[in-house]
Design an enzyme around this catalytic site. Structure first.
Site, PDB file in Angstrom:
ATOM      1  N   HIS A   1      22.918  36.339  19.736  1.00 52.06           N
ATOM      2  CA  HIS A   1      23.868  35.942  21.863  1.00 52.06           C
ATOM      3  C   HIS A   1      23.270  34.515  21.693  1.00 52.06           C
ATOM      4  CE1 HIS A   1      21.386  39.108  23.460  1.00 52.06           C
ATOM      5  NE2 HIS A   1      21.182  38.234  24.349  1.00 52.06           N
TER       6      HIS A   1
ATOM      7  N   ASP B   1      24.035  41.587  16.523  1.00 51.29           N
ATOM      8  CA  ASP B   1      22.892  40.799  17.167  1.00 51.29           C
ATOM      9  C   ASP B   1      21.213  39.987  16.982  1.00 51.29           C
ATOM     10  OD1 ASP B   1      22.700  39.215  19.150  1.00 51.29           O
ATOM     11  OD2 ASP B   1      22.348  40.855  20.846  1.00 51.29           O
TER      12      ASP B   1
ATOM     13  N   SER C   1      15.874  37.876  25.756  1.00 51.28           N
ATOM     14  CA  SER C   1      16.665  37.919  25.154  1.00 51.28           C
ATOM     15  C   SER C   1      15.484  38.107  23.488  1.00 51.28           C
ATOM     16  CB  SER C   1      18.331  38.081  25.543  1.00 51.28           C
ATOM     17  OG  SER C   1      18.777  38.748  26.178  1.00 51.28           O
TER      18      SER C   1
END
Length: 319
Positions: A143, A184, A262
């Site tokens: 992402h 992810d 992230s």
């Protein structure tokens, strides 16, 4: 506040400076003081020894609570030094990632991503990652680079900031090699000499225990190489993936993970990567982390990344 205790006195600090043998040694010629002087010397030696035995030691002078506090301070300093060492050893492997959108009328051939802020591009998002190997492969979340992966017009670029031997950051363009939205995960590649790269130490998530210490390193809100600390709060969690499926076996931690973290590493007390920081629950409308954060277990990463490097996609998507 650090309590500085004086060093305990040496065992002979209250004894006479002269050697006892000096008092016991018979003079070559008669002492002017005679036998009484010799007896006084023996009495002085005996009195000094008894006085030394009667004095209390430093431990008995201090209350037990002070001794316990001094031990706590010593242990705290040891723990701090361990955390500092973990950060110093791991942070050179952590990178800062920027997703750039190029202006439609920009001349792509003249675009220089080594500039800090290219005038023909704007930052669409930021994230973290870590160096996987000496070939310049970078692990991050899908992402983080999703816009680059789905770009059809060729107007997205990825800039990766690495750290040199002096601790200074420098940018390189990151090329997208492969991605797996189900987990992810994504892999980038930078063109850097291998002797300038420090791959992260890869651990295992198989034997993790709830309560053990863990550390997140990343770039929350653009603040490069930020360290947050916590514990493993839970194991075997289920979290959503970017394509709507679910990721099984995620690690839950209370180490703060915010926007920009992230893709960064979650490491254990040995500095080994045990997960990829991925998601956090926030209080509705506040944007503030609730302390319930998640990382993809490193064992999933180890199984997935080699296929992304070689084939650009996961093994299950090739058949």
């Amino acid at each position: 506040m650090v309590l500085l205790l004086p060093s305990p006195p040496p065992s002979n600090s209250l004894a006479p400076r002269s050697s006892p043998q000096k008092f016991l040694q018979k003079p070559n010629k008669p002492s002017p003081q005679g036998p009484n002087g010799y007896r006084r010397a023996l009495l002085l030696l005996a009195s000094s020894s008894l006085l030394h035995l009667a004095l209390p030691t430093i431990d008995s002078l201090l209350p037990s609570s002070s001794i316990a506090r001094a031990q706590e301070i010593y242990e705290l300093e040891e723990d701090e030094r361990r955390v500092v060492r973990i950060f110093q050893d791991t942070s050179p492997s952590v990178v800062f990632i920027k997703d750039l959108q190029i202006k439609p009328n920009a001349r792509l051939a003249s675009l220089d991503l080594s500039e800090d802020d290219p005038v023909d591009a704007k930052v669409e998002g930021t994230g973290s990652g870590f160096i996987w190997d000496k070939y310049g492969h970078i692990v991050t979340n899908y992402h983080v680079i999703a816009k680059l992966a789905t770009d059809q017009a060729g107007l997205h670029r990825c800039k990766v900031y690495l750290q040199d031997s002096s601790g200074n950051s420098y940018p390189k363009e990151g090329k997208l090699i492969g991605f797996d939205p189900d987990f992810d995960l994504a892999i980038l590649k930078v063109d850097v000499e291998n002797n300038k790269l420090r791959p992260a130490l890869i651990g295992s998530s198989r034997d993790l225990r709830v309560g053990q210490s863990c550390f997140a390193i990343g770039n929350p809100y653009g603040y490069q190489r930020t360290l947050t600390t916590g514990v493993v709060s839970g194991l075997g969690r289920q979290i959503p993936s970017p394509n709507g499926s679910s990721i099984q076996g995620a690690i839950q931690t209370d180490a703060a993970i915010n926007a920009g973290n992230s893709g960064g590493p979650l490491v254990d007390s040995y500095g080994h990567v045990i997960g990829v920081n991925t998601a956090t629950f926030t209080r509705k409308g506040s944007g503030i982390s609730s302390g319930v954060n998640f990382a993809i277990p490193i064992d999933i990463v180890v199984r997935t990344i080699p296929y992304l490097i070689v084939y650009g996609t996961s093994v299950r998507n090739r058949f």
